[in-house]
Scaffold this motif. Sequence first.
Motif, PDB file in Angstrom:
ATOM      1  N   VAL A 173      44.957  46.863  36.651  1.00 31.20           N
ATOM      2  CA  VAL A 173      43.802  47.088  37.541  1.00 31.20           C
ATOM      3  C   VAL A 173      43.130  45.801  37.993  1.00 31.20           C
ATOM      4  CG1 VAL A 173      43.340  49.338  36.486  1.00 31.20           C
ATOM      5  CG2 VAL A 173      42.168  47.305  35.614  1.00 31.20           C
ATOM      6  N   GLY A 174      43.496  44.662  37.392  1.00 28.50           N
ATOM      7  CA  GLY A 174      42.842  43.403  37.739  1.00 28.50           C
ATOM      8  C   GLY A 174      43.101  43.001  39.178  1.00 28.50           C
ATOM      9  N   ALA A 175      42.127  42.311  39.779  1.00 30.78           N
ATOM     10  CA  ALA A 175      42.257  41.880  41.178  1.00 30.78           C
ATOM     11  C   ALA A 175      41.440  40.618  41.395  1.00 30.78           C
ATOM     12  CB  ALA A 175      41.792  42.995  42.119  1.00 30.78           C
ATOM     13  N   ALA A 176      41.759  39.904  42.489  1.00 29.87           N
ATOM     14  CA  ALA A 176      40.990  38.716  42.856  1.00 29.87           C
ATOM     15  C   ALA A 176      39.672  39.147  43.493  1.00 29.87           C
ATOM     16  CB  ALA A 176      41.798  37.858  43.823  1.00 29.87           C
ATOM     17  N   HIS A 177      38.624  38.366  43.283  1.00 25.22           N
ATOM     18  CA  HIS A 177      37.308  38.690  43.832  1.00 25.22           C
ATOM     19  C   HIS A 177      36.673  37.442  44.429  1.00 25.22           C
ATOM     20  CE1 HIS A 177      37.641  42.547  41.846  1.00 25.22           C
ATOM     21  NE2 HIS A 177      37.760  41.965  40.664  1.00 25.22           N
ATOM     22  N   ASP A 178      35.764  37.650  45.375  1.00 25.87           N
ATOM     23  CA  ASP A 178      35.063  36.513  45.954  1.00 25.87           C
ATOM     24  C   ASP A 178      33.936  36.063  45.024  1.00 25.87           C
ATOM     25  OD1 ASP A 178      32.903  38.279  46.308  1.00 25.87           O
ATOM     26  OD2 ASP A 178      33.444  38.705  48.391  1.00 25.87           O
ATOM     27  N   ALA A 179      33.301  34.949  45.383  1.00 27.88           N
ATOM     28  CA  ALA A 179      32.287  34.334  44.523  1.00 27.88           C
ATOM     29  C   ALA A 179      31.108  35.271  44.277  1.00 27.88           C
ATOM     30  CB  ALA A 179      31.798  33.031  45.156  1.00 27.88           C
ATOM     31  N   GLN A 180      30.668  35.983  45.314  1.00 26.60           N
ATOM     32  CA  GLN A 180      29.517  36.870  45.153  1.00 26.60           C
ATOM     33  C   GLN A 180      29.825  37.998  44.174  1.00 26.60           C
ATOM     34  OE1 GLN A 180      27.831  38.210  48.842  1.00 26.60           O
ATOM     35  NE2 GLN A 180      26.350  39.573  47.854  1.00 26.60           N
TER      36      GLN A 180
END
Length: 308
Positions: free
Chosen positions: A209-216
């Motif tokens: 389920v892990g994913a990349a996310h933006d800084a916010q």
Amino acid sequence: MDGSIARPRPLLALGLRLLTALALTTMAMLVKLAGERGVHLIELIFWRQALTALLIGTGLAAAGRISLLRTQRLKMHSIRSGTGLFGMLFTYGAVLLLPLAEATTLGFTAPIFAVLIALVMFGEKIGPYRWAAVVIGFAGVLVVMQPGLESSGGEVTMFGVAVGLIAPFMVAIISFQIQDLNKTENPWSIVFWFAALSAPVAALGLPFVGAAHDAQTWITIAAMALMGVLAQILLTTSLRFGSAAVILLMDYTALLWATFYGYAVFDRAAPTTLWLGAPLIIGAGLLIAWRERQLAKAKRVASSASQE
């Protein structure tokens, strides 16, 4: 604080529980906000627990207080961690599936479940007052939820209601476990071992389920975890200084914060059904607390008389 049994301090316990309600509601708001930004439930739980263990461990080590984490009850901590992890799935799940105010209101049924747990698990006799509270409380749930109806921009589904009701049931069970641990353990130890033992379990789901996310989004996740640490410490300490049956009453202030966050952050005003049903649920909790106090007073009087 040391690991000894704390002297009851009701006013301190009530104040801590008021702050707990604010911290937990703020954390729930951040959970919902992160969910809307695409963060999976398992990710939220992992980062909440991993950062909690890291912050408490490094903080106590830096302060030279790592000895506070010593325990002779690792088995009980493991049981509490398993129960807590299961409970978090439903607590966070309810926040993601339901509007914030409704999810919060369902959480108020924890004292009602505590009565039923006392009956089933401890064989406690339940009289007409507390049975009436159980009936009134669940009548309030029906009024608030009205499953399947669109309500001010948020749909309340049967699945969401089911998840939202399992969450306070788990909270009630966990409150009994924390009170037992508080007899011998330091609050820092209770919170640390819960996080440290459950984070690796949650990590097993990250590859799926892990994913990349933006800084916010990462800032939101970090803020959620920090608020979770604060809430856990406040909650555990409040149970150290006061009875769960009484201090749970302070949780009702969370509805004010949930309503505010719902409007200010998610642009959703609380529906009329919430204000009609919430007093029934809160009233049920108040009736349970009053009856618990009456029963405790009667036991003290009977105990004193027997010693004369």
